[in-house]
Design a protein around this motif. Structure first.
Motif, mmCIF file in Angstrom:
data_model
loop_
_atom_site.group_PDB
_atom_site.id
_atom_site.type_symbol
_atom_site.label_atom_id
_atom_site.label_comp_id
_atom_site.label_asym_id
_atom_site.label_seq_id
_atom_site.Cartn_x
_atom_site.Cartn_y
_atom_site.Cartn_z
ATOM 1 N N LEU A 292 0.811 -1.212 0.000
ATOM 2 C CA LEU A 292 0.000 0.000 0.000
ATOM 3 C C LEU A 292 0.847 1.266 0.000
ATOM 4 N N GLY A 293 2.166 1.093 -0.124
ATOM 5 C CA GLY A 293 3.034 2.272 -0.140
ATOM 6 C C GLY A 293 2.736 3.191 -1.310
ATOM 7 N N TYR A 294 2.497 2.572 -2.462
ATOM 8 C CA TYR A 294 2.189 3.390 -3.640
ATOM 9 C C TYR A 294 0.898 4.162 -3.414
ATOM 10 N N ALA A 295 -0.104 3.452 -2.905
ATOM 11 C CA ALA A 295 -1.380 4.120 -2.632
ATOM 12 C C ALA A 295 -1.193 5.219 -1.592
ATOM 13 N N ALA A 296 -0.303 4.968 -0.624
ATOM 14 C CA ALA A 296 -0.063 5.984 0.403
ATOM 15 C C ALA A 296 0.591 7.221 -0.213
ATOM 16 N N THR A 297 1.504 7.000 -1.194
ATOM 17 C CA THR A 297 2.155 8.136 -1.856
ATOM 18 C C THR A 297 1.134 8.971 -2.620
ATOM 19 N N VAL A 298 0.270 8.245 -3.360
ATOM 20 C CA VAL A 298 -0.775 8.959 -4.097
ATOM 21 C C VAL A 298 -1.678 9.706 -3.130
ATOM 22 N N THR A 299 -2.004 9.020 -2.023
ATOM 23 C CA THR A 299 -2.859 9.656 -1.013
ATOM 24 C C THR A 299 -2.202 10.914 -0.456
ATOM 25 N N LEU A 300 -0.898 10.821 -0.181
ATOM 26 C CA LEU A 300 -0.180 11.960 0.377
ATOM 27 C C LEU A 300 -0.178 13.143 -0.585
ATOM 28 N N LEU A 301 0.083 12.856 -1.890
ATOM 29 C CA LEU A 301 0.092 13.932 -2.877
ATOM 30 C C LEU A 301 -1.295 14.560 -3.002
ATOM 31 N N GLY A 302 -2.308 13.693 -2.994
ATOM 32 C CA GLY A 302 -3.670 14.207 -3.076
ATOM 33 C C GLY A 302 -4.029 15.042 -1.867
ATOM 34 N N LEU A 303 -3.595 14.553 -0.688
ATOM 35 C CA LEU A 303 -3.884 15.310 0.519
ATOM 36 C C LEU A 303 -3.162 16.649 0.516
ATOM 37 N N LEU A 304 -1.933 16.649 -0.021
ATOM 38 C CA LEU A 304 -1.184 17.897 -0.090
ATOM 39 C C LEU A 304 -1.917 18.908 -0.968
ATOM 40 N N ALA A 305 -2.406 18.411 -2.121
ATOM 41 C CA ALA A 305 -3.165 19.308 -2.993
ATOM 42 C C ALA A 305 -4.438 19.783 -2.301
ATOM 43 N N SER A 306 -5.080 18.835 -1.574
ATOM 44 C CA SER A 306 -6.309 19.211 -0.871
ATOM 45 C C SER A 306 -6.035 20.230 0.216
ATOM 46 N N VAL A 307 -4.872 20.076 0.888
ATOM 47 C CA VAL A 307 -4.517 21.036 1.934
ATOM 48 C C VAL A 307 -4.322 22.424 1.352
ATOM 49 N N ILE A 308 -3.672 22.495 0.177
ATOM 50 C CA ILE A 308 -3.447 23.804 -0.444
ATOM 51 C C ILE A 308 -4.774 24.452 -0.819
ATOM 52 N N VAL A 309 -5.644 23.642 -1.479
ATOM 53 C CA VAL A 309 -6.954 24.180 -1.857
ATOM 54 C C VAL A 309 -7.753 24.518 -0.611
ATOM 55 N N GLY A 310 -7.706 23.607 0.375
ATOM 56 C CA GLY A 310 -8.451 23.852 1.607
ATOM 57 C C GLY A 310 -7.962 25.069 2.350
ATOM 58 N N LEU A 311 -6.630 25.313 2.286
ATOM 59 C CA LEU A 311 -6.085 26.478 2.965
ATOM 60 C C LEU A 311 -6.630 27.768 2.354
ATOM 61 N N GLY A 312 -6.721 27.749 1.013
ATOM 62 C CA GLY A 312 -7.290 28.936 0.360
ATOM 63 C C GLY A 312 -8.718 29.174 0.797
ATOM 64 N N PHE A 313 -9.522 28.100 0.790
ATOM 65 C CA PHE A 313 -10.901 28.247 1.245
ATOM 66 C C PHE A 313 -10.951 28.662 2.709
ATOM 67 N N PHE A 314 -10.023 28.083 3.502
ATOM 68 C CA PHE A 314 -10.032 28.387 4.927
ATOM 69 C C PHE A 314 -9.790 29.871 5.188
ATOM 70 N N LEU A 315 -8.835 30.448 4.433
ATOM 71 C CA LEU A 315 -8.540 31.860 4.630
ATOM 72 C C LEU A 315 -9.751 32.729 4.292
ATOM 73 N N ILE A 316 -10.439 32.334 3.222
ATOM 74 C CA ILE A 316 -11.634 33.094 2.838
ATOM 75 C C ILE A 316 -12.712 32.968 3.907
ATOM 76 N N VAL A 317 -12.950 31.703 4.338
ATOM 77 C CA VAL A 317 -14.003 31.461 5.326
ATOM 78 C C VAL A 317 -13.664 32.130 6.646
ATOM 79 N N ARG A 318 -12.383 32.060 7.044
ATOM 80 C CA ARG A 318 -12.006 32.648 8.322
ATOM 81 C C ARG A 318 -12.190 34.165 8.312
ATOM 82 N N HIS A 319 -11.759 34.785 7.197
ATOM 83 C CA HIS A 319 -11.899 36.243 7.115
ATOM 84 C C HIS A 319 -13.373 36.638 7.201
ATOM 85 N N THR A 320 -14.200 35.904 6.477
ATOM 86 C CA THR A 320 -15.631 36.227 6.482
ATOM 87 C C THR A 320 -16.255 35.908 7.833
ATOM 88 N N ALA A 321 -15.870 34.725 8.395
ATOM 89 C CA ALA A 321 -16.459 34.309 9.668
ATOM 90 C C ALA A 321 -16.065 35.240 10.800
#
Length: 597
Positions: A292-321
């Motif tokens: 499952l190492g390969y799947a874990a690598t793919v998962t990690l890369l996907g999570l990294l991308a999700s974190v970047i996108v999520g961080l952008g949304f988070f900054l917007i939501v936090r500023h508004t909230a």
């Protein structure tokens, strides 16, 4: 109308912000993809395990066939069977010649299957001379006690011959001529030859296991079989729990011959086969980590991308909230301070929407709570004072009558100092009880009162109650609530000692609990004791926080528990331990510092 408009505007902003959060469905889609990849990887591991275990099974059956071939060749040797059946029909020289010839014949048979390293024929007749290590007497080994197949078997009777006493997979069968048992045949193959897959260096994260299957009282159990000469790292020692879990999978009644489990502390998939001819289970396992190492690598890369996108949304939501919920945050912070015990908190009223009303309500609530708690505290102290006075002035009339009658009888029967001492002791008790304005005393003063009380008890009875005090000197000045021990001594006498009417002991001692900063003041009697049901009934009665107004039952100890709670808090609860016929132990908790609220 304006308030309604503000509410609608606030709701629209909240809906707008959370509509922007499209990350959730993206993460869900990504999670499903990763799950399917992991599932496919697990299925690939299961297929690999099935293939490996089938290959191992085929090799074991090849070795079994080799055993069967050699066994048939030996049984087909009619001259050998006839010779060990009736050696008495031959002269000495013929016997010796036959033994040599048959030994050579058996040794030549080994060349048919080189993996077998030992053939042993055991004869029941002592007339057949032994020729080590091929022909021996049956008396050298308890052959009847051996199973047909033994693993890690060592011929201890050949311990001096290292090459013949190696741990082996041994087949032992009885030789029969006609219907007459004449001996035994034993074939041995080294464990690493019989289980050749144990000689290979293990691939990463893969392992092979062998278990013997036994049954006792209808319960099937597995035991791990080891090979001493297995390749390094090939065999791993499993714990009893892991073996039991693996056995539970096998005996579950399912027809599946693969499973998922924890082995050696790691998640693994396993395939297994039961070999009924040998009574063993072979298994091949693969740890999921590497595959499952390969799947874990793919998962990690996907999570990294999700974190970047999520961080952008988070900054917007936090500023508004932050702009939307600044007023709500102030209320939340105020609630945290209230939960920490600060009821004086007043939050600024700075919101411009419906949150403003919440802030104002919160401030009004904390002010009202502070006033109510102050009022309740005052009322509780008044109630405690009233109860204290009532208890201090409540003198058991029957007890006082008995004491005075005793003094009277002493005066009639004999003029001595006992009467004076009795009156003096009673006076001390009366002065101690009726000084109701003093709510706290030192532990030393309370013990003096208890000594006087027990002294009076001993005057009025024809048996003696011995009071043992074990109070450290450094605790003598500890401040405690007044009259906190006497009710327990009285209960010990009335309910535990008086029914037995014999000499006994009441012990009062302390136990220090440094971890919880408590001192346990213990009252121990050795009287009649109570059943566990009665103890539970009393504890349940004490746990009821309802104020008790009558003076029946256990009002004394109920009052003590209420005073402990009032003075020190809910963590200070009486403990009662008792056993019928053994006596009772009461433990009263006090703070080490002796400070009250």
């Amino acid at each position: 109308m304006s308030l309604k408009k503000n509410k609608m505007h606030f709701s629209r902003r909240v809906v707008f912000v959370f509509t922007l959060i499209v990350l959730a469905p993206l993460l869900l889609l990504y999670g499903v993809t990763i799950f399917l990849m992991n599932l496919q990887s697990i299925r690939g591991l299961e297929a690999l395990c099935n293939l490996e275990v089938r290959m191992n099974e085929d090799k074991i059956y090849e070795n079994i066939q080799a055993y069967e071939l050699i066994d048939k060749m030996i049984r087909a040797n009619g001259d050998l069977l006839l010779f060990i059946t009736s050696p008495e029909n031959r002269d000495e020289s013929e016997v010796i010649r036959t033994v040599k010839e048959e030994s050579l014949t058996l040794e030549r048979i080994l060349s048919v299957e080189p993996s077998l390293y030992a053939i042993r024929v055991f004869t029941n007749s002592e007339l057949v001379p032994e020729r080590f290590p091929v022909i021996m007497h049956s008396s050298r080994e308890n052959l009847a006690s051996l199973s047909s197949w033994e693993f890690n078997y060592q011929a201890k009777y050949l311990a001096y011959m290292d090459s013949q006493s190696l741990p082996s997979a041994c087949l032992t069968r009885e030789l029969v001529n006609g219907k007459r048992p004449v001996g035994w045949v034993q074939l041995s193959m080294r464990m690493e030859d019989f289980f050749p897959f144990l000689r290979r260096s293990p691939p990463p994260h893969q392992n092979d296991f062998i278990f013997s299957l036994s049954e006792s009282n209808g319960e099937k159990r597995l035991s791990q079989i080891f090979c001493q000469n297995a390749a390094p790292g090939r065999e791993k020692l499993l714990s009893e729990k892991e073996i039991k879990d693996f056995g539970r999978q096998i005996f579950s009644g399912s027809n599946k011959e693969n499973t998922r489990l924890q082995l050696a502390g790691k998640r693994s998939v396993a395939a297994w086969r039961y070999l009924p001819e040998l009574g063993i289970v072979i298994a091949h396992t693969c740890e999921t980590a590497m595959t499952l190492g390969y799947a874990a690598t793919v998962t990690l890369l996907g999570l990294l991308a999700s974190v970047i996108v999520g961080l952008g949304f988070f900054l917007i939501v936090r500023h508004t909230a932050n702009r939307m919920f600044r007023g709500i945050y102030s209320v939340m912070n105020g609630m945290r301070r209230v939960s920490a015990g600060d009821l004086s908190v007043q939050i600024p009223v700075d919101a411009s929407n419906e949150v403003r009303e919440t802030q104002q309500t919160f401030n009004a609530m904390t002010s009202q709570l502070s006033e109510q708690i102050e009022q309740i505290t005052t009322e509780q102290h008044l109630i405690a004072d009233t109860e204290m006075k009532a208890m201090q002035n409540q003198i058991n009339a029957h007890f006082l009558y008995n004491v005075l009658e005793t003094i009277h009888m002493q005066a009639v029967l004999a003029g001595n100092d006992d009467i004076s001492q009795s009156i003096l002791t009673l006076g001390k008790m009366m002065r101690y009880c009726l000084r109701w304005r003093i709510h706290t005393v030192t532990l030393e003063k309370e013990m003096e009162y208890i000594q006087s009380y027990v002294s009076i008890l001993n005057i009025r009875n024809d048996y003696e109650v011995l009071l043992e005090l074990d109070i450290p000197e450094e605790l003598s000045e500890l401040k405690i609530p007044k009259m906190i021990i006497q009710p327990f001594v009285e209960n010990a006498f009335v309910h535990g000692i008086e029914p037995l009417a014999k000499d006994t002991v009441i012990r009062i001692y302390t136990e220090v609990d440094e971890a919880h900063k408590k001192i346990w003041l213990c009252v121990r009697d050795f009287g009649a004791g109570m059943s566990q049901a009665k103890v539970e009934e009393i504890l349940s009665y004490l746990a009821d926080e309802k104020y008790e107004r009558d003076s029946t039952g256990s009002i004394g100890i109920k009052n003590i528990q209420q005073r402990l709670t009032l003075f020190y808090g809910n963590d200070y609860r009486l403990e009662i331990q008792s056993e019928a016929g053994e006596g009772t132990l009461i433990r009263v908790p006090l703070p080490i510092e002796g400070d009250m609220r």
